[in-house]
Design an enzyme around this catalytic site. Structure first.
Site, PDB file in Angstrom:
ATOM      1  N   CYS A  32       0.732  -1.322   0.044  1.00  0.00           N
ATOM      2  CA  CYS A  32       0.045  -0.095   0.067  1.00  0.00           C
ATOM      3  C   CYS A  32       0.858   1.229  -0.081  1.00  0.00           C
ATOM      4  CB  CYS A  32      -1.025  -0.181   1.280  1.00  0.00           C
ATOM      5  SG  CYS A  32      -1.703   1.473   1.773  1.00  0.00           S
ATOM      6  N   CYS A  35      -0.028   3.963   2.618  1.00  0.00           N
ATOM      7  CA  CYS A  35       0.421   3.556   3.849  1.00  0.00           C
ATOM      8  C   CYS A  35       1.869   3.714   4.232  1.00  0.00           C
ATOM      9  CB  CYS A  35       0.276   2.085   4.116  1.00  0.00           C
ATOM     10  SG  CYS A  35      -1.558   1.478   3.893  1.00  0.00           S
TER      11      CYS A  35
END
Length: 108
Positions: A32, A35
């Site tokens: 991600c 993230c």
């Protein structure tokens, strides 16, 4: 070196649910991009507020049971736990000032 420690299904109860004070759980995954963008911001917030809030990371790929239990449908997602309960939820990567605004009740 990160100031944020990792938690897992095995340590979640001790690290989060039984913790003294507020704990922000960063639900994330290695693949991600957003993230990875928010991780250094959370590191900074943790290092600047070590006595006010604890921040831990939970990899949703490695701990799908907790991701399902806390209804994580998109990441990054952050939940603040207080006294073993979810006190607030933050969805998506945000700049530091926006995260600090969201966390203001816990950083005061």
């Amino acid at each position: 070196m990160s100031n944020v420690k990792a938690t897992t299904s095995a340590t979640f109860e001790q690290d989060v649910l039984q913790a003294d004070g507020p704990v922000l759980v960063d639900f994330w995954a290695a693949w991600c991009g957003p993230c990875r963008m928010v991780a250094p911001v959370l590191d900074e917030i943790q290092s600047e507020n070590p006595d006010k809030i604890t921040i831990v990371k939970l990899n949703v790929d490695e701990n799908p049971d907790l991701a399902m239990k806390y209804q994580i449908t998109s990441i990054p997602a952050m939940k603040v736990f207080q006294n073993g309960e979810v006190a607030s939820t933050i969805i998506g990567a945000k700049p530091k000032f926006a995260l600090e605004q969201d966390l203001a009740p816990y950083l005061a």
